[in-house]
Scaffold this active site. Structure first.
Site, PDB file in Angstrom:
ATOM      1  N   LYS A 131     -11.576 -41.606  21.040  1.00 32.19           N
ATOM      2  CA  LYS A 131     -12.472 -42.105  20.104  1.00 32.19           C
ATOM      3  C   LYS A 131     -12.748 -43.571  20.960  1.00 32.19           C
ATOM      4  O   LYS A 131     -13.538 -43.807  21.721  1.00 32.19           O
ATOM      5  CB  LYS A 131     -11.979 -42.380  18.740  1.00 32.19           C
ATOM      6  CG  LYS A 131     -11.763 -41.000  18.389  1.00 32.19           C
ATOM      7  CD  LYS A 131     -11.470 -41.010  16.571  1.00 32.19           C
ATOM      8  CE  LYS A 131     -10.798 -39.767  16.039  1.00 32.19           C
ATOM      9  NZ  LYS A 131     -11.694 -38.389  16.361  1.00 32.19           N
ATOM     10  N   HIS A 146      -8.658 -43.904  14.097  1.00 30.68           N
ATOM     11  CA  HIS A 146      -9.777 -44.671  13.856  1.00 30.68           C
ATOM     12  C   HIS A 146      -9.481 -46.204  13.800  1.00 30.68           C
ATOM     13  O   HIS A 146     -10.405 -46.858  13.530  1.00 30.68           O
ATOM     14  CB  HIS A 146     -10.720 -44.107  12.404  1.00 30.68           C
ATOM     15  CG  HIS A 146     -11.220 -42.921  12.432  1.00 30.68           C
ATOM     16  ND1 HIS A 146     -12.226 -42.336  13.136  1.00 30.68           N
ATOM     17  CD2 HIS A 146     -10.339 -41.542  12.312  1.00 30.68           C
ATOM     18  CE1 HIS A 146     -12.434 -41.186  13.196  1.00 30.68           C
ATOM     19  NE2 HIS A 146     -11.209 -40.501  12.567  1.00 30.68           N
ATOM     20  N   SER A 183     -10.763 -41.467   8.158  1.00 27.62           N
ATOM     21  CA  SER A 183     -11.819 -41.084   9.039  1.00 27.62           C
ATOM     22  C   SER A 183     -12.937 -40.831   8.183  1.00 27.62           C
ATOM     23  O   SER A 183     -14.024 -41.212   8.857  1.00 27.62           O
ATOM     24  CB  SER A 183     -11.319 -39.596   9.645  1.00 27.62           C
ATOM     25  OG  SER A 183     -11.230 -38.538   8.472  1.00 27.62           O
TER      26      SER A 183
HETATM   27  N1  PMP Z   1      -6.668 -38.015  13.458  1.00 25.55           N
HETATM   28  C1  PMP Z   1      -7.772 -38.204  12.752  1.00 25.55           C
HETATM   29  C2  PMP Z   1      -7.629 -39.412  11.771  1.00 25.55           C
HETATM   30  C3  PMP Z   1      -8.984 -38.004  13.173  1.00 25.55           C
HETATM   31  O1  PMP Z   1     -10.239 -38.154  12.579  1.00 25.55           O
HETATM   32  C4  PMP Z   1      -8.964 -36.945  14.209  1.00 25.55           C
HETATM   33  C5  PMP Z   1     -10.119 -36.562  15.077  1.00 25.55           C
HETATM   34  N2  PMP Z   1     -11.240 -36.482  13.979  1.00 25.55           N
HETATM   35  C6  PMP Z   1      -7.782 -36.786  14.844  1.00 25.55           C
HETATM   36  C7  PMP Z   1      -6.579 -37.035  14.414  1.00 25.55           C
HETATM   37  C8  PMP Z   1      -7.867 -35.485  16.025  1.00 25.55           C
HETATM   38  O2  PMP Z   1      -7.781 -36.337  17.292  1.00 25.55           O
HETATM   39  P1  PMP Z   1      -8.604 -35.624  18.440  1.00 25.55           P
HETATM   40  O3  PMP Z   1     -10.281 -35.622  18.055  1.00 25.55           O
HETATM   41  O4  PMP Z   1      -8.140 -36.309  19.633  1.00 25.55           O
HETATM   42  O5  PMP Z   1      -8.034 -34.156  18.468  1.00 25.55           O
END
Ligand code: PMP
Length: 390
Positions: A236, A206, A178
């Site tokens: 996303k 991502h 991320s």
């Molecule tokens: N996994 C990763 C790698 C993320 O970057 C994120 C959110 N930034 C999540 C899970 C969590 O997803 P959500 O925003 O739908 O809770």
């Protein structure tokens, strides 16, 4: 306790690490407004720009009109509307698995999945840069956690060799990281998982919509049928809110029975499910959206490289490594004053001393906007005399 809270906040202020909420009003997928001034959003994960796509908006409205706003209860008690079944079928098809299960967020999917499939007798091998929700899921499971250096397959092998061959084991990794935008070596992780009889789980938050023709990391490596658990988010590229797990029937049936964040939380709204279904449909049928994203990723990487800021063109995440919190905030403020939102990412989201501006490009940006961002960033780095690398 209030004294303690205030001391903690003061310490964050002193370390240039205080977080505050800023109110922006979205205009479209890439522009927001604040106090009558327009800003270009370069910090969202709305990679395909689908949040303002009329086809997605229409299905969100239809979902709410048909099934109401709130779902009224948890999936097992009162909330499994036909739209959920449809979305889970589509997600399973999309990820090439037997089944899928929708959670309320990607965070809840990670926490609820890992804490269900691992217990104190399990050993979890986790990339050191995995997302916080993976880390929290690991902690909640009470498993033994062995973090390996980022993408270091040799170190992972060394760690796997050391543990009891018969122990229950899980290897877990972000697909696209991320905060760094690089891609996990899933092919090598897969080989190790079979050699050492470990379950393999990839978090495609991502990667969905961005690599593997939009299908994520397993598809990127041609391993859709092989990776045990493909987890992701609807929040996303899919332009909605929610999370999901795609896997075989045994794993999904197990999660329905054992995953506490799934069982004990009210189901998502139908508007979100409708939006996610429409977004999936677009990824499958309208190749122009994925193409626009890839063109913009290539263009932005070229732009940054031409300005001496090293960038690869594999994913839409461009981490501009600055270093200290103070310098990173200064660059972020410079961008902000020029009408660009490029948020300063600081610890604990990234390691101490590796603060950065995380720029993301989407299918909805245009070249003029990308040019402007790169030129402004280059100017900021020069003026503030700090290093910008990737
Ligand atoms: N996994 C990763 C790698 C993320 O970057 C994120 C959110 N930034 C999540 C899970 C969590 O997803 P959500 O925003 O739908 O809770």
């Amino acid at each position: 306790m209030y004294k303690f809270f205030q001391e903690q906040l003061d310490s964050k202020i002193n370390n240039h690490n205080l977080r505050t909420l800023t109110e922006y009003c979205p205009i479209d997928a890439v522009r927001v407004k604040k106090d009558d001034k327009e800003y270009l959003m370069m910090a969202s994960n709305n990679y395909l720009g689908l949040t303002f796509d009329q086809r997605v908006i229409n299905e969100a409205i239809k979902g709410a009109q048909q099934y109401g706003t709130g779902s009224g209860g948890s999936r097992l008690v009162s909330g499994t509307f036909p739209l959920f079944t449809e979305l889970e079928k589509e997600l399973a098809k999309f990820k090439n698995t037997e089944k899928a299960l929708v959670f309320n967020t990607g965070y809840m999917a990670n926490v609820g999945t890992i804490s269900a499939i691992a217990d104190k007798n399990t050993i979890i091998f986790s990339d050191e840069l995995n997302h916080a929700s993976i880390i929290d899921g690991c902690r909640l499971s009470k498993a033994t956690i062995k973090a390996y250096s980022h993408c270091d397959v040799e170190e992972l092998k060394f760690l796997l060799k050391q543990v009891d061959r018969n122990a229950r084991k899980l290897i877990v990794t972000d697909g696209v990281f991320s905060m760094d935008g690089d891609i996990a070596p899933l092919d090598r992780l897969y080989e190790l998982s079979r050699e050492y009889h470990a379950l393999l789980m990839v978090d495609d938050a991502h990667a969905t919509g961005t690599i593997g023709n939009g299908h994520g990391t397993a598809a990127y490596y041609g391993l859709e049928k092989d990776v045990d658990i493909q987890l992701g988010t609807l929040s996303k590229s899919l332009g909605a809110v929610g999370g999901y797990v795609a896997a075989n029937s045994t794993i999904i049936d197990y999660l329905v029975n054992m995953s506490r964040s799934f069982i004990f939380s009210t189901a998502l709204s139908s508007a979100d499910i409708g939006a996610a279904l429409a977004a999936l449909q677009i990824i499958e049928s309208d190749s122009s959206v994925l193409r626009r994203l890839q063109d913009n990723v290539n263009y932005m990487a070229d732009c940054l490289n031409s300005m001496g800021i090293y960038a690869t063109n594999e994913t839409p995440i461009f981490p501009i490594l600055i270093g200290s919190n103070e310098d990173t905030l200064a660059v972020s403020n410079h961008l902000y004053n020029a009408g660009i939102i490029g948020t300063a990412i600081r610890p604990p989201t990234v390691p101490v001393g590796e603060s950065r501006i995380r720029l993301t490009v989407t299918a909805a940006h245009n070249r003029e906007q990308i040019d402007y961002v790169c030129q402004t960033l280059s100017k900021a780095i020069k003026e503030l005399n700090c290093e910008g690398t990737i």
